[in-house]
Write a protein that holds these residues in place. Structure first.
Motif, short mmCIF file in Angstrom:
data_model
loop_
_atom_site.label_atom_id
_atom_site.label_comp_id
_atom_site.label_asym_id
_atom_site.label_seq_id
_atom_site.Cartn_x
_atom_site.Cartn_y
_atom_site.Cartn_z
N ASP A 75 0.88 -1.11 -0.14
CA ASP A 75 -0.12 0.00 -0.05
C ASP A 75 0.72 1.20 0.00
O ASP A 75 0.40 2.17 -0.82
CB ASP A 75 -0.93 0.21 1.18
N TYR A 76 1.94 1.14 0.75
CA TYR A 76 2.96 2.35 0.81
C TYR A 76 3.41 2.70 -0.64
O TYR A 76 3.69 3.87 -0.81
CB TYR A 76 4.03 2.05 1.74
N ALA A 77 3.93 1.40 -1.26
CA ALA A 77 4.63 1.75 -2.29
C ALA A 77 4.02 2.65 -3.53
O ALA A 77 4.56 3.24 -4.36
CB ALA A 77 4.94 0.26 -3.13
N SER A 78 2.56 2.76 -3.61
CA SER A 78 1.96 3.38 -4.62
C SER A 78 2.28 3.06 -5.87
O SER A 78 2.58 3.77 -6.84
CB SER A 78 2.02 4.92 -4.32
N TYR A 79 2.53 1.84 -6.20
CA TYR A 79 3.17 1.22 -7.26
C TYR A 79 2.43 -0.27 -7.45
O TYR A 79 2.58 -0.92 -6.38
CB TYR A 79 4.59 1.14 -7.56
N PRO A 80 2.07 -0.88 -8.80
CA PRO A 80 1.43 -2.21 -8.41
C PRO A 80 2.57 -3.13 -7.79
O PRO A 80 3.67 -3.35 -8.33
CB PRO A 80 1.17 -2.62 -9.83
N VAL A 81 2.17 -3.93 -6.97
CA VAL A 81 3.16 -5.01 -6.54
C VAL A 81 2.49 -6.41 -6.99
O VAL A 81 1.20 -6.72 -6.42
CB VAL A 81 3.30 -5.04 -5.14
N LYS A 82 3.15 -7.03 -7.70
CA LYS A 82 2.74 -8.33 -8.31
C LYS A 82 2.61 -9.47 -7.41
O LYS A 82 1.64 -10.00 -7.25
CB LYS A 82 3.73 -8.41 -9.40
N HIS A 83 3.68 -9.68 -6.59
CA HIS A 83 3.84 -10.72 -5.60
C HIS A 83 4.15 -10.19 -4.46
O HIS A 83 5.32 -9.42 -4.23
CB HIS A 83 4.60 -11.77 -6.11
N SER A 84 3.45 -10.66 -3.05
CA SER A 84 4.17 -10.31 -2.01
C SER A 84 4.22 -11.72 -1.35
O SER A 84 3.26 -12.56 -1.03
CB SER A 84 3.21 -9.65 -1.00
N LEU A 85 5.59 -12.17 -1.09
CA LEU A 85 6.07 -13.43 -0.70
C LEU A 85 6.68 -13.51 0.76
O LEU A 85 7.48 -12.93 1.13
CB LEU A 85 6.95 -14.06 -1.84
N VAL A 86 6.26 -14.53 1.35
CA VAL A 86 6.88 -15.04 2.44
C VAL A 86 7.32 -16.22 2.67
O VAL A 86 6.78 -17.42 2.10
CB VAL A 86 5.95 -14.73 3.83
#
Length: 141
Positions: A75-86
């Motif tokens: 949300d902070y990035a203000s740019y589309p994030v394709k994957h959030s991986l853990v």
């Protein structure tokens, strides 16, 4: 060289925003995909003695909290994030597998410039194992 998919390795601290800002500034003009990853320590692999705690259950709670934090960073990035991986386990192995699976061509990571990082640096391990370009962002402590 034009990067197509940038992976940002985050430790979930406030300093992670510095890495996100750097990665977004690279991704925007290239119209590159952006993904985040956080690697948790796998405590079940580290501890071999008896313990009166359900480590697997605690590991799942930790991973859920990490995913929530990654979403806040997305949300902070203000740019589309394709994957959030853990992931969990060895940092270099997890990153190498992720790079191959998701066709990553640039990894952005941070390096704390403090006493302990001179002795114990995960960044040095990444430099020696990364199959793609690596951008190391200095983090002053």
């Amino acid at each position: 060289m034009s990067y197509k998919h940038i992976l940002v390795a985050l430790d979930l601290s406030d300093e992670s925003k510095l890495l996100i800002d750097k990665a977004v500034s690279l991704a925007k003009p290239l119209d590159a995909e952006l993904s985040f990853i956080h690697i948790d320590v796998n405590y079940t692999e580290l501890y071999t003695g008896l313990i009166d705690v359900n480590l697997a259950e605690n590991q799942n709670k930790t991973m859920e909290a990490s995913l929530a934090q990654l979403q806040a960073f997305a949300d902070y990035a203000s740019y589309p994030v394709k994957h959030s991986l853990v992931g969990s386990g060895d940092l270099s192995n997890e990153l190498t597998d992720t790079i191959k699976e998701f066709n990553i061509d640039l990894v952005v990571c941070g390096h704390h410039q403090d006493f302990w990082s001179k002795l114990l640096s995960s960044t040095r391990q990444l430099i020696n194992t990364s199959p793609v370009d690596l951008l190391v962002v200095p983090i002053k402590d």
